[in-house]
Scaffold this active site. Structure first.
Site, mmCIF file in Angstrom:
data_model
loop_
_atom_site.group_PDB
_atom_site.id
_atom_site.type_symbol
_atom_site.label_atom_id
_atom_site.label_comp_id
_atom_site.label_asym_id
_atom_site.label_seq_id
_atom_site.Cartn_x
_atom_site.Cartn_y
_atom_site.Cartn_z
ATOM 1 N N ARG A 94 0.688 -1.191 0.046
ATOM 2 C CA ARG A 94 -0.284 0.135 0.065
ATOM 3 C C ARG A 94 0.913 1.457 0.035
ATOM 4 O O ARG A 94 0.445 2.293 0.011
ATOM 5 C CB ARG A 94 -0.608 0.271 1.263
ATOM 6 C CG ARG A 94 -2.457 -0.026 1.045
ATOM 7 C CD ARG A 94 -2.997 -0.085 2.815
ATOM 8 N NE ARG A 94 -4.414 0.243 2.046
ATOM 9 C CZ ARG A 94 -5.191 -0.405 2.545
ATOM 10 N NH1 ARG A 94 -5.076 -2.460 2.782
ATOM 11 N NH2 ARG A 94 -6.934 -0.409 2.977
ATOM 12 N N ARG A 133 -23.512 1.597 2.817
ATOM 13 C CA ARG A 133 -23.745 0.286 4.247
ATOM 14 C C ARG A 133 -23.839 0.430 5.295
ATOM 15 O O ARG A 133 -24.325 -0.792 6.609
ATOM 16 C CB ARG A 133 -21.940 0.185 4.149
ATOM 17 C CG ARG A 133 -21.709 -0.561 3.119
ATOM 18 C CD ARG A 133 -20.099 -1.283 2.686
ATOM 19 N NE ARG A 133 -20.034 -1.860 1.889
ATOM 20 C CZ ARG A 133 -18.149 -2.000 1.518
ATOM 21 N NH1 ARG A 133 -17.996 -2.092 3.267
ATOM 22 N NH2 ARG A 133 -17.971 -2.541 0.742
ATOM 23 N N ARG A 146 -9.639 7.685 4.423
ATOM 24 C CA ARG A 146 -8.845 6.344 3.371
ATOM 25 C C ARG A 146 -8.517 6.885 2.414
ATOM 26 O O ARG A 146 -8.374 6.314 1.503
ATOM 27 C CB ARG A 146 -10.013 5.390 3.852
ATOM 28 C CG ARG A 146 -9.684 4.913 5.817
ATOM 29 C CD ARG A 146 -10.852 3.964 5.773
ATOM 30 N NE ARG A 146 -10.141 2.994 5.206
ATOM 31 C CZ ARG A 146 -11.019 1.609 4.816
ATOM 32 N NH1 ARG A 146 -11.757 1.197 5.197
ATOM 33 N NH2 ARG A 146 -10.574 0.323 4.773
HETATM 34 P P1 ADP Z 1 -10.248 -1.828 2.151
HETATM 35 O O1 ADP Z 1 -11.390 -0.989 2.357
HETATM 36 O O2 ADP Z 1 -9.463 0.040 1.709
HETATM 37 O O3 ADP Z 1 -10.288 -3.251 1.461
HETATM 38 P P2 ADP Z 1 -8.091 -2.905 4.290
HETATM 39 O O4 ADP Z 1 -9.417 -4.565 4.525
HETATM 40 O O5 ADP Z 1 -7.442 -3.692 2.980
HETATM 41 O O6 ADP Z 1 -9.625 -1.786 3.239
HETATM 42 O O7 ADP Z 1 -7.486 -2.326 5.085
HETATM 43 C C1 ADP Z 1 -8.583 -1.958 6.734
HETATM 44 C C2 ADP Z 1 -7.007 -1.263 7.192
HETATM 45 O O8 ADP Z 1 -6.498 -1.964 7.446
HETATM 46 C C3 ADP Z 1 -6.621 -0.024 6.277
HETATM 47 O O9 ADP Z 1 -7.273 0.773 6.263
HETATM 48 C C4 ADP Z 1 -5.266 -0.174 6.694
HETATM 49 O O10 ADP Z 1 -5.718 1.105 8.867
HETATM 50 C C5 ADP Z 1 -5.144 -1.117 7.512
HETATM 51 N N1 ADP Z 1 -4.267 -1.782 6.512
HETATM 52 C C6 ADP Z 1 -4.066 -3.270 6.164
HETATM 53 N N2 ADP Z 1 -3.548 -3.115 4.447
HETATM 54 C C7 ADP Z 1 -2.501 -2.310 5.271
HETATM 55 C C8 ADP Z 1 -0.985 -1.941 4.726
HETATM 56 N N3 ADP Z 1 -0.782 -2.560 3.954
HETATM 57 N N4 ADP Z 1 -0.340 -1.577 4.908
HETATM 58 C C9 ADP Z 1 -1.061 -0.589 6.437
HETATM 59 N N5 ADP Z 1 -1.997 -1.001 6.700
HETATM 60 C C10 ADP Z 1 -2.466 -1.606 6.781
#
Ligand code: ADP
Length: 192
Positions: A94, A133, A146
């Site tokens: 990310r 949602r 985000r």
């Molecule tokens: P999304 O709803 O964007 O798919 P995710 O479920 O992938 O979000 O991730 C939820 C949260 O988990 C992120 O907002 C972040 O806080 C944390 N997170 C997940 N993957 C990473 C990463 N690779 N680096 C840093 N934080 C992460």
């Protein structure tokens, strides 16, 4: 490469682009494990594990967990036997440092990434999906945060992988079955 039968895929895309759903579907089709760092972290929070306690506040404000901590999480996960023949990473890398970490992990095993799928949708669609949602109240601020973090920290990876010829762009602003077909087509079609 020697590993012609394997698939090592990264899913990129803004929050609410639908990549979580599509990642699970595609992983099933390709018979590789879907590895969602978001899911792993949410599970850690639910379990109340040490990792969970360390990441909860950061996640709740829409921010990213540190690259150092994520490197440990991903390194451990990819070392498990089910990821040996391939994997679909959803939510990692990310940031640019995370992309470098992934390169190092793969290089240490002498394997490469095959495809990076970018699932995209206009910002207003992303916000509308998130708010549709449920809980409205002050969630919009976190949702927008985000998305902002995505454009600041994650969007630079698009160019990086595009330059390497790995990027497959897919329009996520359609119903799910259509998006799923487009993803499969993008993989079979080679570089876009
Ligand atoms: P999304 O709803 O964007 O798919 P995710 O479920 O992938 O979000 O991730 C939820 C949260 O988990 C992120 O907002 C972040 O806080 C944390 N997170 C997940 N993957 C990473 C990463 N690779 N680096 C840093 N934080 C992460």
């Amino acid at each position: 490469m020697a590993d012609v039968d394997s698939s090592r895929i990264v899913f990129l895309g803004p929050p609410n682009s639908g990549k979580g759903t599509q990642a699970v579907r595609l992983a099933e089709t390709l018979e590789i494990p879907p590895i969602s760092t978001g899911e792993m972290l949410r599970q850690a929070v639910t379990d109340g594990s040490e990792l969970g306690l360390r990441v909860e506040a950061v996640m709740n404000r829409g921010d990213l967990v540190s690259d150092e901590l994520m490197a440990e999480v991903v390194r451990n996960r990819l070392a498990r036997p089910d990821a040996e023949e391939g994997f679909l990473l959803d939510g990692y890398p990310r940031t640019l440092p995370q992309a470098a970490t992934l390169d190092a992990i793969l290089a240490s095993r002498d394997v490469e990434l095959h495809d990076v799928v970018l699932l995209d949708a206009p910002e207003e669609v992303l916000v509308a999906r998130a708010l549709g949602r449920g809980r409205k109240d002050d969630r919009e601020a976190v949702v927008r945060e985000r998305i902002r973090v995505y454009f600041e920290k994650t969007a630079p990876l698009v160019e990086l992988y595009d330059e390497r010829g790995l990027l497959r762009r897919v329009d996520g602003d359609h119903e799910m079955d259509r998006v799923e077909r487009a993803i499969l087509d993008s993989l079979e079609g080679g570089p876009t």
